[in-house]
Write a protein that holds these residues in place. Structure first.
Motif, short mmCIF file in Angstrom:
data_model
loop_
_atom_site.label_atom_id
_atom_site.label_comp_id
_atom_site.label_asym_id
_atom_site.label_seq_id
_atom_site.Cartn_x
_atom_site.Cartn_y
_atom_site.Cartn_z
N ARG A 64 0.84 -1.18 0.00
CA ARG A 64 0.00 0.00 0.00
C ARG A 64 0.88 1.24 0.00
N MET A 95 -1.67 -1.34 -3.97
CA MET A 95 -2.85 -0.53 -3.66
C MET A 95 -2.35 0.92 -3.68
N VAL A 141 -5.59 -1.76 -6.96
CA VAL A 141 -6.53 -0.99 -6.15
C VAL A 141 -6.09 0.48 -6.19
#
Length: 407
Positions: A64, A95, A141
């Motif tokens: 992330r 992400m 994402v």
């Protein structure tokens, strides 16, 4: 055509967010590669590759990121792409975080939480779209905002309608075919912001947002609440006869239960408004050191032993529940509280800045998981020189004065 014996079939498939999120074979982690006490010094491609090899070796395959104001995220995607070309077994997905601010955020003017910083927010969104199209095999994402709706983020938070607008914009790009239909869109925010907190968050735009995202990315931080809401923290009278280590086991299991309760509060809100979306943990973590609220002069929460217990509990819970946990975080980052090197924000990593593995990863070192790998050119070794007695000498039991002694 038959694959070579060194090739990984999964790495050659076009996996989607639906395939990897909640899959325990694809561990997730929050990543910032900054090695100095300022983000003005960006990690190089070689440094990013060094980190990627370390994380991949421990089973992490989803990262992330947080913003696109700096070059780290684009460079990270380039580094991952190059590693995939160099080694067909290498897998890593991202992400991609989009930073969202209100008007006058981070300035000497009063933040206007009812108006967004449109120019910068739009630029972040456009960069994310460009990178998602450039690296569709890596970006799975896009997260619109990081703790951008929670009201204690007083420097920059926005109303849910702002996040909803940009989420809908990205969903429309998917519907038109400009972005992949398999790209998942979310926002990553505190449990309270997702309806698990007070009624002040329960507004119509939040309801619409929950229905608009592909999944909920929820943050939970029991460590912070050991100071602000110590309803679960400390040794209870019924536990007074336990050994020191048993007491720690009890309090850390209680911390895990506290995190689960925050998940349940979000789940219950979601169901109450007629939605049924996956929930994944966008952030949770436990600092290994603090010289203030959470340390030995505060709630006595922060040390490597408690961090290791929390890490294990979070991985066990989320893996068994088919949830992803973007554990915060991979490496210590000293820029977060540059004026206070001993501040907790600098010590959430599972690795130190120079590449020492904290107690949560000592078993991985013993198993030679990091053999031949380095950070900053340093081989991966254990903190405290691997001396558990020395480590435990710094660990305090919550609500008790004595140091824990290693039996």
């Amino acid at each position: 055509m038959m694959l070579g014996c060194n090739e990984n079939p999964k790495a050659n498939q076009q996996l989607t967010a639906a395939d990897i999120l909640g899959n325990p074979e694809y561990l997730a982690i929050s990543y910032g590669g900054y090695r100095q006490n300022t983000r003005d010094i960006q990690p190089t491609i070689l440094e990013l590759k060094e980190d990627m090899r370390l994380l991949f070796s421990m089973g992490v395959k989803i990262l992330r990121t947080y913003n696109l104001q700096f070059q780290q995220a684009p460079n990270l995607l380039k580094a991952i792409s190059e590693l995939k070309e160099e080694d067909s077994n290498f897998e890593m997905y991202v992400m991609l975080g989009v930073w969202i601010d209100c008007q006058n955020a981070w300035t000497d003017k009063a933040p206007n939480h009812n108006v967004e910083d449109f120019e910068n927010n739009e630029a972040e969104i456009n960069k994310a779209v460009k990178l998602a199209k450039q690296y569709p095999d890596i970006v799975k994402v896009i997260a619109v905002g990081n703790e951008a709706m929670v009201k204690w983020a007083t420097s920059y938070y926005v109303q849910p309608g702002v996040i909803l607008k940009w989420v809908n914009h990205l969903q429309n790009l998917k519907a038109s075919g400009e972005l992949s239909k398999d790209l998942w869109i979310t926002s990553s925010d505190n449990f309270a912001s997702w309806g698990g907190g007070g009624s002040e968050y329960h507004v119509k735009d939040l309801e619409k947002l929950v229905h608009a995202v592909d999944y909920i990315s929820m943050h939970t931080y029991p460590m912070h609440d050991t100071h602000y809401h110590p309803v679960f923290w400390g040794v209870e009278d019924k536990d007074s006869t336990l050994t020191d280590l048993e007491k720690l086991d009890v309090v850390m299991l209680r911390a895990k239960s506290y995190a689960v309760s925050q998940y349940n509060s979000v789940f219950n809100y979601m169901i109450s408004i007629g939605a049924n979306k996956p929930i994944h943990i966008g952030e949770t973590g436990w600092a290994s050191h603090s010289n203030a609220l959470y340390g030995n002069h505060g709630s006595r929460a922060t040390d490597e032993y408690k961090q290791a217990l929390y890490y294990k509990h979070m991985r066990d819970w989320t893996n068994n529940s088919n949830m992803s946990c973007f554990y915060f975080e991979a490496f210590d980052e000293s820029w977060k509280d540059a004026k206070n090197p001993e501040g907790s924000e600098n010590h959430f990593g599972l690795f130190t800045v120079d590449g020492k593995a904290k107690y949560a990863l000592w078993d991985a070192v013993d198993s030679n998981v990091f053999k031949g790998l380095t950070r900053n050119g340093n081989p991966i070794t254990k903190t405290y020189n691997g001396n558990k007695k020395a480590l435990m000498s710094s660990v305090l039991i919550p609500s008790e004065n004595q140091l824990i002694t290693q039996k």
